[in-house]
Design a protein around this motif. Structure first.
Motif, PDB file in Angstrom:
ATOM      1  N   GLY A  17       4.175   7.208  -3.025  1.00 15.97           N
ATOM      2  CA  GLY A  17       4.154   5.857  -3.569  1.00 15.97           C
ATOM      3  C   GLY A  17       5.309   5.651  -4.534  1.00 15.97           C
ATOM      4  O   GLY A  17       5.543   6.487  -5.416  1.00 15.97           O
ATOM      5  N   LEU A  44       5.130  -1.832   3.301  1.00 15.26           N
ATOM      6  CA  LEU A  44       3.815  -2.109   2.712  1.00 15.26           C
ATOM      7  C   LEU A  44       3.952  -3.065   1.537  1.00 15.26           C
ATOM      8  O   LEU A  44       4.945  -3.032   0.804  1.00 15.26           O
ATOM      9  CB  LEU A  44       3.165  -0.813   2.228  1.00 15.26           C
ATOM     10  CG  LEU A  44       2.730   0.196   3.291  1.00 15.26           C
ATOM     11  CD1 LEU A  44       2.233   1.471   2.626  1.00 15.26           C
ATOM     12  CD2 LEU A  44       1.647  -0.391   4.183  1.00 15.26           C
ATOM     13  N   SER A  46       3.443  -4.457  -2.227  1.00 18.10           N
ATOM     14  CA  SER A  46       3.470  -3.696  -3.476  1.00 18.10           C
ATOM     15  C   SER A  46       3.131  -4.599  -4.648  1.00 18.10           C
ATOM     16  O   SER A  46       3.813  -5.601  -4.881  1.00 18.10           O
ATOM     17  CB  SER A  46       4.860  -3.079  -3.680  1.00 18.10           C
ATOM     18  OG  SER A  46       5.024  -2.611  -4.997  1.00 18.10           O
ATOM     19  N   ARG A 174       5.716   5.982   6.429  1.00 12.44           N
ATOM     20  CA  ARG A 174       4.298   5.702   6.215  1.00 12.44           C
ATOM     21  C   ARG A 174       3.567   7.024   5.993  1.00 12.44           C
ATOM     22  O   ARG A 174       3.675   7.937   6.820  1.00 12.44           O
ATOM     23  CB  ARG A 174       3.739   4.951   7.424  1.00 12.44           C
ATOM     24  CG  ARG A 174       2.261   4.587   7.345  1.00 12.44           C
ATOM     25  CD  ARG A 174       1.974   3.507   6.312  1.00 12.44           C
ATOM     26  NE  ARG A 174       2.706   2.287   6.549  1.00 12.44           N
ATOM     27  CZ  ARG A 174       2.254   1.240   7.233  1.00 12.44           C
ATOM     28  NH1 ARG A 174       1.051   1.280   7.785  1.00 12.44           N
ATOM     29  NH2 ARG A 174       2.997   0.149   7.370  1.00 12.44           N
ATOM     30  N   GLN A 201      -0.604   5.541  -5.154  1.00 12.12           N
ATOM     31  CA  GLN A 201      -0.626   4.582  -4.059  1.00 12.12           C
ATOM     32  C   GLN A 201      -1.191   3.211  -4.407  1.00 12.12           C
ATOM     33  O   GLN A 201      -1.343   2.375  -3.516  1.00 12.12           O
ATOM     34  CB  GLN A 201      -1.450   5.159  -2.900  1.00 12.12           C
ATOM     35  CG  GLN A 201      -0.918   6.469  -2.341  1.00 12.12           C
ATOM     36  CD  GLN A 201      -1.924   7.101  -1.404  1.00 12.12           C
ATOM     37  OE1 GLN A 201      -2.941   7.644  -1.830  1.00 12.12           O
ATOM     38  NE2 GLN A 201      -1.659   7.004  -0.112  1.00 12.12           N
ATOM     39  N   MET A 204      -3.894   1.320  -2.201  1.00  9.87           N
ATOM     40  CA  MET A 204      -3.933   2.110  -0.965  1.00  9.87           C
ATOM     41  C   MET A 204      -4.724   3.408  -1.153  1.00  9.87           C
ATOM     42  O   MET A 204      -5.090   4.064  -0.184  1.00  9.87           O
ATOM     43  CB  MET A 204      -2.516   2.447  -0.498  1.00  9.87           C
ATOM     44  CG  MET A 204      -1.623   1.250  -0.270  1.00  9.87           C
ATOM     45  SD  MET A 204      -2.222   0.176   1.045  1.00  9.87           S
ATOM     46  CE  MET A 204      -1.030  -1.171   0.947  1.00  9.87           C
ATOM     47  N   GLU A 207      -7.845   4.057   0.822  1.00 10.45           N
ATOM     48  CA  GLU A 207      -7.785   4.311   2.259  1.00 10.45           C
ATOM     49  C   GLU A 207      -7.849   5.793   2.620  1.00 10.45           C
ATOM     50  O   GLU A 207      -7.762   6.144   3.787  1.00 10.45           O
ATOM     51  CB  GLU A 207      -6.525   3.669   2.843  1.00 10.45           C
ATOM     52  CG  GLU A 207      -6.513   2.147   2.733  1.00 10.45           C
ATOM     53  CD  GLU A 207      -5.307   1.520   3.398  1.00 10.45           C
ATOM     54  OE1 GLU A 207      -4.493   2.263   3.993  1.00 10.45           O
ATOM     55  OE2 GLU A 207      -5.170   0.283   3.317  1.00 10.45           O
ATOM     56  N   ASN A 208      -7.932   6.675   1.617  1.00 10.74           N
ATOM     57  CA  ASN A 208      -8.114   8.080   1.968  1.00 10.74           C
ATOM     58  C   ASN A 208      -9.243   8.674   1.139  1.00 10.74           C
ATOM     59  O   ASN A 208      -9.643   8.135   0.116  1.00 10.74           O
ATOM     60  CB  ASN A 208      -6.806   8.877   1.803  1.00 10.74           C
ATOM     61  CG  ASN A 208      -6.357   8.975   0.354  1.00 10.74           C
ATOM     62  OD1 ASN A 208      -7.027   9.593  -0.462  1.00 10.74           O
ATOM     63  ND2 ASN A 208      -5.217   8.356   0.041  1.00 10.74           N
ATOM     64  N   ASN A 212     -11.068   7.906  -3.008  1.00 10.01           N
ATOM     65  CA  ASN A 212     -11.723   6.617  -2.787  1.00 10.01           C
ATOM     66  C   ASN A 212     -13.096   6.527  -3.447  1.00 10.01           C
ATOM     67  O   ASN A 212     -13.728   5.469  -3.444  1.00 10.01           O
ATOM     68  CB  ASN A 212     -11.826   6.292  -1.287  1.00 10.01           C
ATOM     69  CG  ASN A 212     -12.639   7.313  -0.513  1.00 10.01           C
ATOM     70  OD1 ASN A 212     -13.175   8.262  -1.081  1.00 10.01           O
ATOM     71  ND2 ASN A 212     -12.727   7.116   0.792  1.00 10.01           N
ATOM     72  N   TRP A 264      -3.544  -9.901   0.646  1.00 11.17           N
ATOM     73  CA  TRP A 264      -2.228 -10.172   0.061  1.00 11.17           C
ATOM     74  C   TRP A 264      -1.721 -11.581   0.400  1.00 11.17           C
ATOM     75  O   TRP A 264      -0.547 -11.883   0.208  1.00 11.17           O
ATOM     76  CB  TRP A 264      -1.217  -9.131   0.546  1.00 11.17           C
ATOM     77  CG  TRP A 264      -1.584  -7.734   0.141  1.00 11.17           C
ATOM     78  CD1 TRP A 264      -2.476  -6.895   0.754  1.00 11.17           C
ATOM     79  CD2 TRP A 264      -1.086  -7.000  -0.981  1.00 11.17           C
ATOM     80  NE1 TRP A 264      -2.554  -5.692   0.080  1.00 11.17           N
ATOM     81  CE2 TRP A 264      -1.713  -5.724  -0.976  1.00 11.17           C
ATOM     82  CE3 TRP A 264      -0.144  -7.290  -1.990  1.00 11.17           C
ATOM     83  CZ2 TRP A 264      -1.451  -4.753  -1.935  1.00 11.17           C
ATOM     84  CZ3 TRP A 264       0.112  -6.310  -2.950  1.00 11.17           C
ATOM     85  CH2 TRP A 264      -0.531  -5.067  -2.917  1.00 11.17           C
ATOM     86  N   ASN A 319      -2.762   6.546 -11.110  1.00 10.77           N
ATOM     87  CA  ASN A 319      -3.122   5.255 -10.546  1.00 10.77           C
ATOM     88  C   ASN A 319      -3.898   4.442 -11.582  1.00 10.77           C
ATOM     89  O   ASN A 319      -4.058   4.854 -12.729  1.00 10.77           O
ATOM     90  CB  ASN A 319      -3.977   5.474  -9.286  1.00 10.77           C
ATOM     91  CG  ASN A 319      -3.885   4.331  -8.299  1.00 10.77           C
ATOM     92  OD1 ASN A 319      -3.761   3.168  -8.657  1.00 10.77           O
ATOM     93  ND2 ASN A 319      -3.957   4.664  -7.015  1.00 10.77           N
TER      94      ASN A 319
END
Length: 361
Positions: A17, A44, A46, A174, A201, A204, A207-208, A212, A264, A319
């Motif tokens: 990121g 992506l 931002s 990506r 990220q 984002m 998403e993992n 999360n 977005w 983050n």
């Protein structure tokens, strides 16, 4: 090859990121002489590129000093000045914030608060006698706040990326967490080995599966660019919304807060909401020239999410910088770098250990 504990790896850190968080952390680890690889995906969206980049020591309706302002602001100032010098660009634009009072009651409340030494140090003027902002509706006067301004975040990110590319440490790609391969001692990605992977990220991260489970509370925000008639003075106006002058005849205005839908896309509802608020502050005509939307990686307790995964100690997170990333990122990037390299304890209010119970629940 770097060598730690007898184990050879290609890089010390993979930083995923290249928003304000990942970029600030990359600079700090790079300065410590660490071998890093930054991976970003320009396709992506931002939030860092949408954000206005405003820093303001006194925020909120109640004129509250920003959390850790006395530490965050001096450090951020030094960090951005050093990047301006290294990259030969201008990033920081100091501008006072003018806060018109909404009522006589608010005027009295704010003036009483300025007796607090912690707040008084940031007040430049308690009246608007020296502020000929005749284009602002401010029948009750206002406060002038100093040590404020804005940072050109898109330029910072673009020029940092160019620098990282020249150093051969940036990859445009990506990223998918599933592509990480864990050995007994290292992490492999794209055929290279790393001591640690730090995920920066933004939203984002949801998403993992690594992080999360953390209590992210993403907030959608929209901002407008407007054109006016060659009258704007060098002051950020802040009353419910901000009006950030970009020139004498253009400004950036924001921001909205919404939670549904979390996408977005710009909306007419946000445009109309901001336009109504602009009309209540500006007593001159304006034209909307641009609209942007972004998702802030906010957290329920409004504190960053920093630290190492509770079970996989080769994966970390930087983050949750939310709406104040421009001041939080430099300071806590340094704190995290010192934690990673020298074991310095993280502030428990930002350390993700405060949420480990959610992971093990």
């Amino acid at each position: 090859m770097t060598n730690r504990g007898g184990i050879s790896v290609d890089y010390d850190y993979l930083i995923v990121g290249q928003g304000i968080g990942g970029t600030a952390l990359a600079w700090h680890l790079h300065r410590l002489g660490k071998k890093i690889r930054v991976v970003g995906d320009s396709s992506l969206p931002s939030s860092s590129r949408v954000a206005a980049g405003i820093f303001n020591p006194l925020t909120g309706k109640k004129l509250v000093k920003t959390w850790l302002a006395d530490q965050l602001f001096p450090y951020a100032s030094e960090f951005y000045a050093s990047l301006e010098n290294k990259l030969n660009i201008k990033l920081v634009y100091p501008l006072p914030v003018y806060r018109p009072y909404r009522s006589i009651e608010e005027q009295n409340t704010y003036l009483a608060q300025t007796a607090n030494p912690g707040i008084a140090q940031y007040i430049t003027s308690q009246t608007d006698d020296l502020l000929p902002l005749d284009y602002i509706s401010n029948p009750y006067g206002g406060l002038k706040v100093g040590q404020s301004g804005w940072v050109d975040l898109p330029l910072l990110l673009d020029q940092s990326k160019i620098y990282f590319e020249k150093e051969g440490i940036y990859t445009e790609e990506r990223f998918a967490a599933e592509d990480l391969i864990f050995t007994s001692d290292t992490v492999e990605w794209n055929g290279k080995t790393f001591n640690k992977v730090i995920l920066c990220q933004g939203v984002m991260a949801l998403e993992n599966s690594f992080f999360n489970w953390l209590p992210f509370s993403p907030v959608k925000g929209e901002i407008l660019d407007i054109a006016v008639e060659n009258i704007l003075k060098p002051y950020i106006v802040n009353q419910g919304i901000f009006i950030l002058p970009l020139s004498k005849d253009s400004a950036r205005v924001g921001a909205t807060y919404s939670w549904d839908p979390l996408d977005w896309e710009t909306t007419d509802a946000a445009k109309n909401e901001l336009a109504d608020k602009i009309r209540s502050l500006l007593n001159v005509p304006f034209t909307v020239t641009k609209q942007n939307a972004g998702l802030r990686p906010s957290v329920k307790d409004r504190r960053p999410l920093i630290g190492i995964h509770p079970e996989e100690n080769r994966v970390g997170i930087f983050n949750g910088l939310g709406t104040k990333g421009v001041t939080l990122a430099p300071f806590f990037a340094n704190e995290f770098a010192q934690h990673l390299e020298h074991g310095k304890e993280l502030n428990p209010l930002v350390n993700i250990k405060r949420y480990f119970s959610l992971y093990f629940h």
